[in-house]
Design a protein around this motif. Structure first.
Motif, PDB file in Angstrom:
ATOM      1  N   LEU A 309       0.844  -1.203   0.000  1.00  0.00           N
ATOM      2  CA  LEU A 309       0.000   0.000   0.000  1.00  0.00           C
ATOM      3  C   LEU A 309       0.873   1.245   0.000  1.00  0.00           C
ATOM      4  O   LEU A 309       0.572   2.243  -0.664  1.00  0.00           O
ATOM      5  CB  LEU A 309      -0.938  -0.003   1.213  1.00  0.00           C
ATOM      6  N   ALA A 379      -2.335   5.858   0.225  1.00  0.00           N
ATOM      7  CA  ALA A 379      -2.726   5.039  -0.925  1.00  0.00           C
ATOM      8  C   ALA A 379      -4.232   5.051  -1.123  1.00  0.00           C
ATOM      9  O   ALA A 379      -4.723   4.864  -2.236  1.00  0.00           O
ATOM     10  CB  ALA A 379      -2.229   3.605  -0.742  1.00  0.00           C
ATOM     11  N   LEU A 380      -4.974   5.254  -0.050  1.00  0.00           N
ATOM     12  CA  LEU A 380      -6.441   5.204  -0.145  1.00  0.00           C
ATOM     13  C   LEU A 380      -7.057   6.586   0.006  1.00  0.00           C
ATOM     14  O   LEU A 380      -8.264   6.713   0.251  1.00  0.00           O
ATOM     15  CB  LEU A 380      -7.000   4.262   0.939  1.00  0.00           C
ATOM     16  N   ALA A 383      -9.771   7.074  -2.483  1.00  0.00           N
ATOM     17  CA  ALA A 383     -10.556   5.868  -2.770  1.00  0.00           C
ATOM     18  C   ALA A 383     -11.951   5.994  -2.165  1.00  0.00           C
ATOM     19  O   ALA A 383     -12.167   6.766  -1.226  1.00  0.00           O
ATOM     20  CB  ALA A 383      -9.850   4.659  -2.184  1.00  0.00           C
ATOM     21  N   SER A 386     -15.795   1.978   0.270  1.00  0.00           N
ATOM     22  CA  SER A 386     -15.745   0.513   0.172  1.00  0.00           C
ATOM     23  C   SER A 386     -14.298   0.039   0.073  1.00  0.00           C
ATOM     24  O   SER A 386     -13.920  -0.957   0.695  1.00  0.00           O
ATOM     25  CB  SER A 386     -16.538   0.033  -1.035  1.00  0.00           C
ATOM     26  N   ALA A 387     -13.487   0.762  -0.704  1.00  0.00           N
ATOM     27  CA  ALA A 387     -12.087   0.376  -0.831  1.00  0.00           C
ATOM     28  C   ALA A 387     -11.348   0.587   0.486  1.00  0.00           C
ATOM     29  O   ALA A 387     -10.458  -0.195   0.853  1.00  0.00           O
ATOM     30  CB  ALA A 387     -11.417   1.177  -1.945  1.00  0.00           C
ATOM     31  N   ALA A 390     -12.231  -2.261   2.652  1.00  0.00           N
ATOM     32  CA  ALA A 390     -11.551  -3.475   2.180  1.00  0.00           C
ATOM     33  C   ALA A 390     -10.061  -3.429   2.552  1.00  0.00           C
ATOM     34  O   ALA A 390      -9.502  -4.423   3.008  1.00  0.00           O
ATOM     35  CB  ALA A 390     -11.724  -3.605   0.670  1.00  0.00           C
ATOM     36  N   ALA A 391      -9.457  -2.262   2.360  1.00  0.00           N
ATOM     37  CA  ALA A 391      -8.024  -2.140   2.679  1.00  0.00           C
ATOM     38  C   ALA A 391      -7.795  -2.361   4.173  1.00  0.00           C
ATOM     39  O   ALA A 391      -6.851  -3.059   4.574  1.00  0.00           O
ATOM     40  CB  ALA A 391      -7.515  -0.766   2.263  1.00  0.00           C
ATOM     41  N   LEU A 394      -8.109  -5.945   4.974  1.00  0.00           N
ATOM     42  CA  LEU A 394      -6.947  -6.692   4.473  1.00  0.00           C
ATOM     43  C   LEU A 394      -5.755  -6.515   5.411  1.00  0.00           C
ATOM     44  O   LEU A 394      -5.043  -7.475   5.724  1.00  0.00           O
ATOM     45  CB  LEU A 394      -6.596  -6.214   3.060  1.00  0.00           C
TER      46      LEU A 394
ATOM     47  N   ALA B 322      -6.664   2.382  -6.586  1.00  0.00           N
ATOM     48  CA  ALA B 322      -6.842   1.957  -5.197  1.00  0.00           C
ATOM     49  C   ALA B 322      -7.235   0.492  -5.123  1.00  0.00           C
ATOM     50  O   ALA B 322      -6.665  -0.293  -4.359  1.00  0.00           O
ATOM     51  CB  ALA B 322      -7.900   2.825  -4.521  1.00  0.00           C
ATOM     52  N   TRP B 323      -8.211   0.107  -5.947  1.00  0.00           N
ATOM     53  CA  TRP B 323      -8.671  -1.281  -5.908  1.00  0.00           C
ATOM     54  C   TRP B 323      -7.600  -2.228  -6.434  1.00  0.00           C
ATOM     55  O   TRP B 323      -7.408  -3.322  -5.906  1.00  0.00           O
ATOM     56  CB  TRP B 323      -9.963  -1.441  -6.720  1.00  0.00           C
ATOM     57  N   SER B 325      -4.388  -1.775  -6.328  1.00  0.00           N
ATOM     58  CA  SER B 325      -3.358  -1.894  -5.286  1.00  0.00           C
ATOM     59  C   SER B 325      -3.791  -2.897  -4.228  1.00  0.00           C
ATOM     60  O   SER B 325      -3.007  -3.710  -3.756  1.00  0.00           O
ATOM     61  CB  SER B 325      -3.111  -0.545  -4.601  1.00  0.00           C
ATOM     62  N   LEU B 326      -5.067  -2.804  -3.881  1.00  0.00           N
ATOM     63  CA  LEU B 326      -5.577  -3.728  -2.864  1.00  0.00           C
ATOM     64  C   LEU B 326      -5.529  -5.162  -3.356  1.00  0.00           C
ATOM     65  O   LEU B 326      -5.157  -6.081  -2.618  1.00  0.00           O
ATOM     66  CB  LEU B 326      -7.026  -3.375  -2.526  1.00  0.00           C
TER      67      LEU B 326
END
Lengths: 583, 480
Positions: A309, A379-380, A383, A386-387, A390-391, A394, B322-323, B325-326
């Motif tokens: 990330l 990184a997000l 975003a 939802s991302a 999710a991140a 994760l 972003a997605w 990368s995830l």
């Protein structure tokens, strides 16, 4: 940089951090972790002083097998203060330590979230906060190292950067006050880490000042801006140091009176603990220690998800300040990652005085991980929710296998004086000594009494008394003792207490207990114990651990600092009420 | 760069000091050093040029282990980059990045790198994916490179290339094949399978099929049991990713596009896996002709990787940075815990070594070297360390004899001991496991004067029958 706190995001960070404190909710404690016993017995010693009425403990009476050590004079006491508060509320020593660990983990996520939110918005803040909590090194700090002070310091690190970034861009009285308090928090949590953090902070603030001043047109305006913001940042640092003066001044001025060879040589030499590059990516998790060579059973990994990330953050479109912060934190990550490697040994030789207190180069994972968590958040930054969710999941999932502690019974028995003595003997730890100690003790008559189930009621060295002298202890506590004696001749009265500045002795009238005159203390023997020359007759001798001049000045500094902080906060509140614009 | 960091994470185990402890043990090192190897080992039949390159690197100052590991690093990174390039060319950059990451994290490929440990196998994948990239290229120069690499691959690894290359070109061909009727491609693949069915008669050794659960088992050997383990798992992430892609394809009402690389990839992967697991399939025997079940599973995994990599193509939101990368982080994490290969102990790779053969089985135990310590004079104790490696599984527990022999040939002292790895006799050893066994031999005071010779060999304690040494004799003799 919205002023509104986004509660749902903060709540998400808090909720996702809960699994990280799972082992603290288990019965039992990870007694086998590196500093697990230290953390409990530091609190045990802290409590001894507090129970004797000392509000700012400095002397730990039972270190070095009962001879004592000025531990809290040179070691950040904040974690012990929090632990003591919990203990006074009814928690056992072990439970109090576990709760401090848990609180530090939860608070660190929120602190990181707040900092990154300030830079790149709430979504970035969530991921950064979760990544910070679940950094493998952070989890190892709690469950493998059981490093309570460093764990608490990890709460303050983002707050310090947040505060100084705010002060260096748009200084306000409130920001100066909060940043100063954050710095004090870091200082009181972990003074060693604070030294390195201050240099990193200095470089960070210098970059911010340069960027901020170059937003002005013309060199005079730039110079004025740089000066104004530089003075604000410098004043904040000074204020933070002043508030922490009660600890900072004695630590700086009296550190030279403790032996450091025990902790910086031999196994603790930084030369034996560099990280090999592949270890940064090694998924193996272990509860062992760092050893010379590649066979460490302690995890040094950066964490594959935060790492990727963090790399992904390099391509995320950000606003100007976001890009600047990204550059700063990439530099921080790269620099501190490289400094951990064997190849950085020449740099360590040059920067020895600055870096050697780190003891182990891998401890720089604190800064590398801090930077990585920050970048993970970036990184997000753009975003969707939802991302972000999710991140965050994760990150939690990837580190979840590392959220484990080796719960086991204490090898030295329950928390007690006897347990403390056995721990000191088996581990050779908590045996710190002052410079007057030439021979580091390996056992003592006091330890013998405790281990046999007895109670130490006096630290007078009765074995060293001349014949015909009658000595009785009127009272003794963790910070001193009052001794009554009858002697036909002057003699030397020795105590099983290691000398350190602050120990004073007085001759008292036996009837009124008023001070007749001070007595000179002479450290004697290879153990550097306290010894006083006392006159013939019937007298009282009081030995007591007192404040030295640096400690008194430090207290005044802290008081003044707190008053200034209070004034600044009042000023901020008034400015807000009046709607004074920020510059 | 994101892919590069994934690659860095996945080659990091090669940075550990010491050579990887794989099922090949020290055989690759011996091949680099030019020592004769038992012909039955995969390393003996491995691509000679890989070891030639390693010898070249040795001239630059690298040790044999470092040279081989450097070549492995290059091969792994080239493989990941090749799969990425293939998918990128076919479907765009996001599938490319995802495919590369999936390839790095494939359990079957990790097993090839760090458990099976045949360097040529890793190079095979690096060459063949780039050959497929070239062969599917739209530009002439690219096709030329593809043809050259394909020819090189066919010469070096004929059967595996014959199976893998057409399949990769068909599944990952993308634009190159979009204007060619798909049926031709399918027919081509069926033809390749038929060729391999015929190849079964080339294989003398019967191949036992895998159990289906092995394809999906998450079991992975612990570092201390690394070479005794092994894995045939397809990989949950590429499998699930490919399933999602398949579902996406079938949920779209575009029948015309259905016979595409997705369906073809699934058909091929299922065919390969069936080949590996169905014991009554006539082609099962031929598995050994194309490199064994591990190859079939790995090829199926790579094909599924190419299918799964199309996820961002079918779900454009996943192509956003972003997605993506995830997804890459998820993929990288999925194989991360498998990266725990242990290192071999330091083995003195002297010129003196011997292999011992089991009845009807060929070379089974390799005596890699012997180290002596202490003065070999009468009345003293001599300490001897012998380094052994198992070449193939054995069912019996063998004993090593260590004799000290006088110049006149008389036996001075001996130290026979059951060969043990910890508490495991030879029947419990893993292929490639290097075992160090120490002996202390007291030389009697009345022994004739030296110099003495050390004689080592292997026998079965129940029958006292010695295992013959490859090339004649039944013992290795080294001066003490």
């Amino acid at each position: 940089m919205s002023r509104r706190w986004d509660w749902p995001y903060a709540l998400l960070v808090l909720l996702l951090s809960v699994p990280a404190i799972g082992p603290t909710l288990n019965p039992g404690y990870w007694w086998g972790a590196h500093d697990a016993r230290h953390s409990v017995y530091f609190l045990f010693e802290f409590d001894r002083a507090v129970q004797d009425g000392v509000l700012w403990p400095r002397w730990s009476p039972d270190f070095a097998f009962g001879y004592g050590y000025p531990f809290f004079n040179i070691y950040g006491p904040l974690s012990s203060f929090v632990g003591e508060a919990l203990h006074l509320m009814g928690l056992s020593f072990v439970d109090a330590v576990k709760v401090v660990f848990a609180l530090s983990v939860l608070a660190s996520g929120l602190a990181m979230c707040g900092f990154v939110r300030h830079v790149a918005g709430p979504r970035a803040g969530v991921v950064a906060g979760v990544a910070y909590v679940y950094l493998p090194y952070h989890l190892a700090d709690v469950y493998v190292r059981a490093a309570l002070a460093e764990s608490v310091a990890l709460v303050w690190l983002p707050l310090v950067f947040w505060g100084f970034l705010a002060v260096s861009t748009v200084p306000t009285p409130g920001r100066v006050a909060w940043a100063a308090l954050a710095y004090t928090g870091l200082l009181l949590s972990h003074n060693g880490l604070t030294v390195q953090a201050t240099f990193v902070l200095g470089a960070f603030v210098a970059c911010v000042l340069a960027w901020r001043s170059f937003e002005e047109k013309g060199w005079p305006a730039r110079a004025r801006t740089a000066l104004r913001l530089g003075v604000a940042a410098g004043s904040t640092l000074a204020l933070g140091m002043a508030v922490g003066g009660i600890f900072l001044l004695p630590w700086v001025l009296e550190y030279k009176y403790v032996r450091t060879d025990q902790w910086l040589a031999g196994y603790y030499s930084y030369r034996e603990h560099f990280v090999q590059w592949w270890q940064l990516f090694d998924p193996r998790w272990g509860f062992g220690v760092s050893v010379p060579g590649p066979d460490d059973t302690f995890p040094f990994q950066l964490g594959v998800v935060p790492l990727l990330l963090g790399v992904a953050a390099l391509w995320v479109p950000l606003d100007l300040w976001g890009r600047r912060m990204r550059l700063a934190f990439v530099a921080l990550f790269v620099l501190f990652t490289l400094l951990m490697l064997e190849q950085a040994a020449p740099a360590w030789s040059v920067l020895g005085p600055l870096l050697s207190p780190v003891q182990f180069p891998w401890r720089l994972l604190v800064f590398a991980g801090f930077a990585l968590a920050f970048l993970s958040g970036l990184a997000l930054a753009r975003a969707p929710d939802s991302a972000v969710l999710a991140a965050s999941l994760l990150v939690v999932t990837a580190s979840y296998p590392y959220v484990q502690a080796e719960i086991r019974p204490p090898a030295e028995g329950p928390v007690s004086y006897a347990g403390l003595m056995r721990f000191q003997q088996s581990a050779g730890e908590m045996t710190g000594s002052s410079i007057w100690v030439r021979e580091i003790p390996t056992w003592s008559p006091l330890a013998e009494v405790w281990v046999r189930g007895g109670e130490v009621t006096s630290r007078v060295d009765y074995g060293a008394l001349p014949k015909g002298v009658q000595v009785a202890s009127r009272w003794a506590n963790s910070q001193g003792e009052l001794v009554e004696y009858r002697a036909e001749h002057p003699f030397r009265l020795a105590f099983n207490i290691a000398y350190y500045p602050g120990w004073r002795a007085y001759l008292l009238d036996p009837e009124t207990e008023e001070v007749v005159r001070p007595l000179e203390i002479v450290p004697h023997g290879t153990l550097g114990h306290i010894r006083v020359e006392v006159p013939a007759g019937h007298h009282l001798v009081l030995v007591r651990f007192e404040d030295t001049r640096p400690r008194r000045v430090g207290k005044v500094l802290s008081l003044v600092g707190l008053l200034i902080v209070g004034a600044l906060l009042l000023l901020e509140a008034r400015n807000r009420r009046k709607g004074v614009p920020r510059r | 760069m994101l892919l590069g960091v994934v690659g860095l994470v996945y080659v990091a185990p090669l940075g550990r000091p010491g050579f990887l402890a794989t099922q090949m043990g020290v055989l690759p090192l011996l091949r680099v050093l030019g020592r004769p190897l038992p012909p039955t080992t995969p390393v003996a039949a491995d691509a000679a040029w890989v070891y030639g390159l390693a010898r070249g690197l040795m001239r630059l100052g690298f040790s044999p282990g470092q040279a081989l590991e450097l070549l492995l690093v290059v091969a792994i990174l080239l493989g990941g980059a090749g799969v990425a390039a293939l998918a990128w060319q076919a479907w765009g950059w996001a599938p490319g990045v995802l495919a590369g990451a999936l390839f790095f994290a494939l359990p079957a490929h990790i097993s090839a790198r760090f458990i099976r440990g045949v360097p040529g196998e890793i190079w095979f994948w690096a060459v063949v994916v780039w050959a497929a990239w070239g062969a599917s290229g739209l530009r002439r120069w690219q096709r030329l490179i593809g043809a050259m690499l394909a020819a090189f691959a066919l010469i070096t690894w004929p059967t595996t290339t014959a199976v893998a290359l057409p399949l990769l070109v068909l599944v990952g061909g993308g634009k190159r094949w979009s204007h060619v009727h798909r049926v031709q491609g399918v027919l081509g693949w069926i033809g390749a399978v038929l060729v391999l069915v015929i190849l079964r008669w080339r294989s003398a050794a019967p191949a036992s099929a895998l159990f289906p659960f092995q394809l999906f088992s998450a079991a992975w050997p612990e570092p201390e049991a690394w070479v005794r383990g092994g894995s045939y798992q397809v990989g949950a992430v590429p499998l699930l990713g490919a399933l999602v892609v398949l579902a996406q394809r079938w949920s779209a009402d575009r029948l015309r596009e259905r016979l595409s690389s997705v369906e073809l990839g699934w058909a091929a992967a299922l065919g390969l896996l069936a080949w590996a697991v169905v014991p009554w399939a006539p082609v099962t025997r031929a598995a050994s002709a194309v490199g064994g079940h591990a190859f079939l599973v790995l090829l199926a995994s790579v094909v599924l990787t190419l299918v799964a990599a199309q996820l961002p193509r079918l779900q454009p939101a996943l192509a956003e940075w972003a997605w993506l990368s995830l997804l890459v982080a998820l993929v990288a994490w999925s194989g991360y815990s498998l990266l725990t290969p242990p290192a071999l102990p330091d083995v003195p790779l002297g010129a003196e070594m011997a292999s011992f053969e089991v009845p009807d089985g060929g070379p089974a135990l390799l005596l890699l070297g012997v180290e002596g310590e202490g003065q070999a004079v009468a009345g003293q104790v001599v300490r001897v360390k012998a380094y052994w490696q198992l070449l193939q599984p054995v069912s019996k527990d063998y004993t090593a004899f260590v004799h000290v022999v006088a110049p006149d040939g008389s036996l001075v002292a001996q130290g026979d001991r059951l060969l043990l790895a910890g508490e495991r006799p030879t029947s419990g050893w893993g292929v490639g496991e290097v075992v160090v066994q120490s002996y202390e031999i007291a030389l009697p005071a009345e022994a004739p004067p030296g110099p003495y010779t050390l004689r080592l060999g292997v026998y079965l304690a129940e029958t006292l029958e010695r295992l013959p040494r490859t090339g004649g004799g039944d013992a290795l003799e080294v001066p003490l």
